[in-house]
Design a protein around this motif. Structure first.
Motif, PDB file in Angstrom:
ATOM      1  N   GLU A 400      29.474  47.696  32.872  1.00  0.00           N
ATOM      2  CA  GLU A 400      28.122  47.177  32.672  1.00  0.00           C
ATOM      3  C   GLU A 400      28.182  45.663  32.571  1.00  0.00           C
ATOM      4  N   PRO A 401      27.556  44.873  33.414  1.00  0.00           N
ATOM      5  CA  PRO A 401      26.794  45.279  34.582  1.00  0.00           C
ATOM      6  C   PRO A 401      27.714  45.771  35.710  1.00  0.00           C
ATOM      7  N   VAL A 402      27.094  46.404  36.696  1.00  0.00           N
ATOM      8  CA  VAL A 402      27.842  47.033  37.771  1.00  0.00           C
ATOM      9  C   VAL A 402      28.753  46.027  38.477  1.00  0.00           C
ATOM     10  N   ILE A 403      28.257  44.793  38.595  1.00  0.00           N
ATOM     11  CA  ILE A 403      29.016  43.781  39.327  1.00  0.00           C
ATOM     12  C   ILE A 403      30.352  43.478  38.640  1.00  0.00           C
ATOM     13  N   PRO A 406      34.801  48.354  38.093  1.00  0.00           N
ATOM     14  CA  PRO A 406      34.961  49.705  37.549  1.00  0.00           C
ATOM     15  C   PRO A 406      35.069  49.707  36.031  1.00  0.00           C
ATOM     16  N   CYS A 407      34.666  50.809  35.434  1.00  0.00           N
ATOM     17  CA  CYS A 407      34.861  51.013  34.003  1.00  0.00           C
ATOM     18  C   CYS A 407      36.359  51.232  33.783  1.00  0.00           C
ATOM     19  N   ILE A 408      36.952  50.441  32.918  1.00  0.00           N
ATOM     20  CA  ILE A 408      38.403  50.546  32.700  1.00  0.00           C
ATOM     21  C   ILE A 408      38.657  51.088  31.289  1.00  0.00           C
ATOM     22  N   THR A 409      39.438  52.143  31.210  1.00  0.00           N
ATOM     23  CA  THR A 409      39.675  52.781  29.909  1.00  0.00           C
ATOM     24  C   THR A 409      40.679  51.969  29.077  1.00  0.00           C
TER      25      THR A 409
END
Ligand SMILES: O=C(CO)[C@H](O)[C@H](O)COP(=O)(O)O
Length: 476
Positions: A400-403, A406-409
């Motif tokens: 968030e935001p998409v730009i 990727p979501c990184i765990t």
């Protein structure tokens, strides 16, 4: 400007000046309505006084002009009577001021007001000089006002009535007076005089406000007491019961706290135990968020599973799930900590899962919800292609935001949200899908926590379901 020019060319000079001033003053007055109340009041008073004086002048000038016109007309008529052959010319050569003595019935001079000779009957803010042979009124054009206030003006009807519609909720009660009781047997209280009863455009009788109110109040009093609880409440009740039923009695003990949103309630309940009851307990977390919650309640979590000796077993693991099926297989890991959750589950003697009734489904993927699949960043293109090849609708979870990408765990992995058509009821169906996912290069873990022929893969030992009436159902 064209209006003033028109007036100049068609009116006697006295009237021209007065009418022009009148227009300017009226425009000024309208402008003043945008000013503060005090300024407006002060300026408006002065303007009104001036307008009164000017209008008196207009009326006098108009009268004079008309009288002179009449005199001229009479003399022309006399002349025509004495010389009939000149009558046609007499009409066409009439002095121009005679035409304007008779003010046009309604001559619009701006968008906001009109000069009218019609009686100022209905608008509250009409300025009129009603005396004299000609009534001159400067009428503001009707402004759009609230329906109730326009209805209260005498002679005006709400516009919707013009198309035959009356809204019973908005009509004032007094518009529909109670019927006068007819002599003889007492009428039913629900009936009203048909001539007075409001009707819709199709002629159907509309209920009075009184009957609507009485209907509402009576239906409220007949309504059974509300028994359903909010989801938050039922989840909390389930969390509290899960903890009190499964608080370990052996010492030393290990308790794992997961990453679901109910972990706050779990920790809250645990913190109610006495210092001596908590003294020999080691707390394990499945993510940073639950570590922080535990630390804030002084529960001293360990931050890594590798700090547990290989033979240590976690006595009880409390966590939530996204969906739980009839066999207690579940989808977990929406929060993205699924691999750590799996490792904790696999090292636990008892996995206690806490959900509300909305998360109970007959079979997984029934509701079309997606499941998290954890992958290595390097495998992204390969893994998503393979997931699609085994029937998944799969998308990379973004930050968030998409730009931002990727979501990184916490472990630096990516999450793919994938869904499949609803699985069948048999454990084997869950197991088949799980085995396929485990066999894909790049897939670190997936959200299926199940028990199959191949063994136990983190299926909850117990599930506490918060029901809508506040009861808690214990499964397993
Ligand atoms: O793995 C999980 C928590 O660790 C759950 O599957 C899940 O993400 C549920 O989240 P929530 O309780 O907020 O609905």
């Amino acid at each position: 400007m064209s209006l003033i020019t028109a007036i100049k060319t068609t009116r006697p000079p006295a009237i021209q000046n007065v009418v022009s001033s009148l227009i300017i003053l009226y425009i000024l007055r309208n402008f003043c309505t945008h000013m503060s109340e005090t300024h407006r009041a002060r300026i408006s008073e002065g303007i009104l006084e001036r307008m009164e004086r000017l209008l008196t002048k207009v009326r006098t000038a108009s009268l004079k002009s008309k009288n002179s016109g009449l005199r001229r007309k009479k003399s022309k008529e006399k002349q025509a009577a004495s010389d009939p052959g000149d009558s046609k010319d007499a009409i066409t050569t009439q002095p121009i001021e005679n035409e304007h003595d008779e003010l046009q019935p309604t001559k619009r001079v701006s968008r906001d007001f009109s000069i009218s000779t019609t009686p100022p009957a209905i608008y509250g803010s009409t300025f009129s000089l009603a005396e004299g042979p000609e009534l001159i009124a400067v009428e503001p054009l009707p402004k759009v006002s609230s329906r109730r206030s326009s209805m209260s003006k005498p002679g005006r009807k709400p516009s919707l009535q013009h198309v035959g519609f009356q809204s019973p909720e908005l009509e004032p009660e007094e518009d529909y007076p109670a019927p006068v009781p007819a002599p003889g047997p007492a009428p039913s209280p629900a009936r009203t005089d048909s001539t007075k009863t409001p009707k819709d455009h199709k002629g159907h009788r509309l209920p009075s406000i009184a009957s609507l109110i009485s209907n509402i109040t009576s239906s409220r009093s007949n309504r059974p007491a509300r028994v359903s609880r909010s989801t938050t409440t039922v989840r909390k009740l389930a969390a509290y019961k899960a903890v009190s039923d499964n608080f370990p009695t052996n010492r030393p003990a290990y308790i794992a706290i997961g990453s679901g949103s109910l972990m706050l309630q779990v920790v809250e309940k645990l913190s109610q135990y006495s210092y001596s009851q908590l003294a020999d307990i080691t707390f394990v977390s499945t993510g940073v968020a639950s570590e922080h919650i535990m630390a804030s309640y002084k529960l001293r979590p360990i931050t890594s599973l590798s700090l547990l000796s290989p033979e240590t077993k976690i006595d009880v693991y409390f966590d939530t799930a996204d969906k739980v099926d009839d066999n207690l297989n579940c989808i977990r890991g929406r929060t993205g900590n699924l691999h750590l959750e799996r490792m904790v589950a696999l090292r636990s003697e008892c996995f206690v899962c806490i959900i509300d009734y909305n998360k109970r489904v007959p079979t997984l993927f029934t509701m079309g919800k997606s499941m998290a699949v954890e992958i290595t960043p390097e495998s992204y293109f390969y893994a998503i292609k393979k997931l699609r090849a085994v029937g998944a609708i799969a998308t990379l979870r973004h930050g968030e935001p998409v730009i931002s990408g990727p979501c990184i765990t916490q472990r630096g992995t990516y999450i793919i949200d994938a869904s499949w058509p609803a699985l069948g009821n048999a454990d084997s169906e869950v197991e088949v899908l799980a085995e396929i996912l485990k066999g894909l290069y790049g897939v670190v873990d997936h959200g299926l926590f199940y028990a199959g022929k191949g063994g136990w893969n983190g299926r909850p030992h117990k599930v506490y379901v918060g029901l809508s009436d506040g009861a808690v159902n214990s499964l397993g």
